[in-house]
Scaffold this active site. Structure first.
Site, PDB file in Angstrom:
ATOM      1  N   TRP A   1      31.555  -6.233  11.002  1.00  0.00           N
ATOM      2  CA  TRP A   1      29.807  -5.335  11.309  1.00  0.00           C
ATOM      3  C   TRP A   1      30.177  -3.666  12.065  1.00  0.00           C
ATOM      4  O   TRP A   1      29.200  -3.381  12.518  1.00  0.00           O
ATOM      5  CB  TRP A   1      28.975  -5.934  11.234  1.00  0.00           C
ATOM      6  CG  TRP A   1      28.833  -6.990  10.857  1.00  0.00           C
ATOM      7  CD1 TRP A   1      28.259  -7.389   9.175  1.00  0.00           C
ATOM      8  CD2 TRP A   1      29.352  -8.248  10.740  1.00  0.00           C
ATOM      9  NE1 TRP A   1      28.507  -8.604   8.812  1.00  0.00           N
ATOM     10  CE2 TRP A   1      28.618  -9.200   9.564  1.00  0.00           C
ATOM     11  CE3 TRP A   1      30.755  -9.200  11.561  1.00  0.00           C
ATOM     12  CZ2 TRP A   1      29.679 -10.194   9.376  1.00  0.00           C
ATOM     13  CZ3 TRP A   1      30.483 -10.470  11.097  1.00  0.00           C
ATOM     14  CH2 TRP A   1      29.975 -10.860  10.467  1.00  0.00           C
ATOM     15  N   ASP A   2      31.352  -3.857  12.940  1.00  0.00           N
ATOM     16  CA  ASP A   2      31.599  -2.828  13.933  1.00  0.00           C
ATOM     17  C   ASP A   2      30.658  -3.331  14.729  1.00  0.00           C
ATOM     18  O   ASP A   2      29.622  -2.502  15.643  1.00  0.00           O
ATOM     19  CB  ASP A   2      31.626  -1.592  13.050  1.00  0.00           C
ATOM     20  CG  ASP A   2      31.531  -0.087  14.054  1.00  0.00           C
ATOM     21  OD1 ASP A   2      32.751  -0.533  15.312  1.00  0.00           O
ATOM     22  OD2 ASP A   2      31.211   0.729  14.203  1.00  0.00           O
TER      23      ASP A   2
END
Length: 637
Positions: free
Chosen positions: A313-314
């Site tokens: 998801w960064d």
């Protein structure tokens, strides 16, 4: 216990002290007189002229927080020019230009500040800057093109005995993608750096090695790699697959924190590359997405705490780890507070890494992307309760008109949405919070008198699609929204990533598609983890057209500071205003329209009996806020 700088009104580090608390004991400016705050001086950096003939303006962001050494403020510009100005008048003392090539394709064009080494027996850290033994202090900056530069603090000239002609090449032997956007950290005779990487382009980016150099010579003293390469390391097995240990990134692009008394360095690490596909690096990927405590003098790992397992998801740790002393039953406990993009706040014992509040491993959704194996659980802090958006449904759709709202409902319905750890998918998954959500690099501040944590957050969902590499062109031709979305090539994997946000852009500007608020300021009591108050921060839609816009908040970048005058100072919002809030209630007490947006963290200091508050106002290219080159100091006249 207050640091010397907090007590005497100095600001010698990016975060005021080496632990990033951003607190000042100054109270000449306070809740009773802040309405009389006026501009004391303005300095123009001339930065915009350096962008001429390049495309730098579209990416440039003036995010610098000055530091005060003696009577001089030191700051950096987005192109890594270092500037010294008189702290009482704003008059320029010197400018150093490292001549960064702005024609290169830099992922980010910013510099959040510089670091200072006082030199043994040299100018005192909080004194008048005089040199008593012929050895001046040094200013350090890391550059966009991967250099660590040491400057004479008095003259601004490169320190000839540091590295080669005053610089160390951070790319040598590591990779040409290494950049620096945050200030180094100085402890003892070491200057320590992480790195910034545009890590969605390919799988095998450089690994995020943290390195310590001798402050005088530039000689490498130690290095630590967040991706374990030694099979004897207990974390080695958490990277599974034939190419897993070739993964890149897991770097620390934010600010590192130091507890010099304990000889501990706190490193906030990020996602391995690429951010959104982990099929080449199955497992929990230990040391990535973690707060890691290293022995500052040697680089030896002491403990680590992972805030996201197998990141898809960064969800980098973008905020500086904040070192605080929490009062529990009359006893002070040394803690490190970790703020995250998820809106999760972890409060850990500084010496052991054990959480001081309950944390639960909870099941999260599985991935539907072929070749991917999302980790089945994620850590959720029970206290403090997660901040911001923690999932999204069609009931959260919004628009300023019914037509806009209907469009938002249609869009949200078309995507997968199963909570804050919904994995990326071919049809598109809603990330709520998104990669700019929660607590970003703006970070946190701390009131040690009341044990309150104050932070600004974003509430902006993202949409991530994973497209098989051989079908990207077909999908783009069929769907205009995919064409406009940001592309991460993720070379070395079977997929291309497309990232968008739940917004639309038309003649009105940015129109949000989820209900407000979109940015808030929050206060949390660290005695018990309870929320004291939460208020909207700024506005991003025109109040003249939308009367309730000032209740909706704004996307914000740039942090807050807190003072003993019961004030919180923060700019950050897209409306370009600088505000002072009442620490106890969150009420706005002062508001000033800056000549350019303030996407930076302010600072405060006292000189000749007068307290100043300073903000860099230069805007943000990617946010499309008003840009400029201003450094503005305020005081009570």
């Amino acid at each position: 216990m207050l640091s010397a700088g907090a007590q005497d009104g100095s600001w010698a580090y990016y975060g005021q002290d080496a632990g990033g608390r951003r607190y000042s004991a100054l109270k000449q400016i306070n809740d009773h007189n802040v309405a009389g705050l006026k501009v004391a001086w303005t300095y123009r950096t001339g930065e915009l002229a350096t962008y001429e003939g390049t495309h730098a303006l579209a990416k440039a962001a003036f995010e610098s927080t000055p530091i005060l050494i003696g009577r001089t403020l030191y700051l950096s510009t987005p192109s890594d020019r270092v500037i010294a100005v008189d702290a009482a008048t704003g008059q320029q003392r010197w400018v150093y230009d490292p001549k960064v090539n702005l024609h290169d394709d830099h992922s980010e064009i910013t510099s959040r500040g510089v670091a200072y080494w006082p030199a043994k027996g040299g100018g005192p850290l909080f004194g008048n800057g005089s040199v008593t033994n012929g050895e001046p202090g040094r200013i350090f900056i890391g550059t966009l093109d991967g250099r660590l530069i040491a400057l004479d603090a008095t003259t601004g000239k490169p320190a000839a005995d540091f590295g080669k002609d005053g610089a160390v090449d951070l790319r040598a032997g590591v990779g040409d993608d290494i950049a620096e956007t945050s200030p180094p950290v100085v402890t003892g005779d070491l200057v320590i750096v992480g790195s910034s990487l545009g890590d969605n382009y390919r799988f095998d980016y450089p690994q995020g090695v943290v390195r310590a150099y001798n402050v005088r010579t530039g000689k490498l003293v130690w290095s630590w790699n967040p991706i374990p390469t030694d099979p004897a390391d207990s974390a080695y097995a958490s990277w599974q697959g034939p190419k897993a240990h070739q993964s890149g990134a897991a770097n620390a692009w934010s600010i590192l924190s130091v507890d010099a008394a304990r000889d501990l360095l706190f490193v906030p690490t990020t996602s391995p590359s690429p951010d959104y596909y982990g099929g080449e690096r199955k497992g929990s990927n230990l040391y990535a997405n973690s707060i890691v405590a290293l022995r500052a003098s040697t680089g030896k790992r002491i403990w680590s705490f992972q805030v996201v397992h197998h990141d898809l998801w960064d969800f980098d740790i973008a905020a500086q780890p904040m070192l605080v002393d929490i009062d529990r039953g009359g006893k002070k406990i040394g803690a490190v507070v970790v703020g995250t993009k998820m809106g999760h706040i972890f409060v850990l014992d500084r010496e052991t890494g054990q959480s001081l509040f309950p944390v639960e491993e909870r099941p999260v959704p599985a991935s539907t992307v072929k070749g991917e194996e999302a980790w089945p659980t994620q850590p959720f802090p029970v206290l403090p309760a997660p901040l911001g958006i923690q999932g999204l449904s069609v009931a959260d759709a919004w628009g300023p008109t019914e037509e806009d709202a209907a469009e938002a409902r249609r869009r949200i319905t078309s995507y997968r949405s199963q909570g804050p750890f919904t994995p990326p998918s071919p049809e598109g998954s809603i990330m709520a919070p998104g990669n700019v959500g929660g607590i970003n690099w703006s970070g946190m501040c701390y009131d040690p008198v009341n044990d309150w944590l104050i932070t600004n957050i974003n509430l902006i969902p993202a949409v991530i699609r994973m497209l098989p590499r051989d079908s990207v062109d077909i999908v783009e031709r069929a769907d205009a929204s995919v064409m406009r979305a940001e592309t991460g090539r993720q070379l070395g994997t079977p997929y291309v990533m497309k990232r968008d946000y739940l917004i639309k852009v038309d003649m009105r500007g940015i129109v949000m598609q989820v209900k407000p608020p979109w940015g808030t300021l929050v206060a949390i009591d660290l005695h018990d983890g309870s929320k004291k108050w939460e208020v909207p921060l700024g506005h991003m839609m025109d109040p003249a057209r939308y009367p309730d816009a000032d209740k909706w908040g704004s996307i914000n970048f740039g942090g807050a500071i807190v003072t003993a005058g019961d004030l919180i100072f923060v700019a950050a919002s897209m409306d370009g205003h600088f505000r002072a809030f009442d620490r106890r209630t969150g009420k706005v007490l002062w508001d000033y329209a800056l000549p350019a947006a303030g996407q930076a963290t302010p600072m405060t200091y006292s000189l000749d009996g007068k307290q100043y508050v300073v903000i860099a106002a230069g805007g943000h290219g990617k946010l499309r806020t008003r840009q400029g080159d201003y450094v503005i100091a305020f005081a009570i006249k």
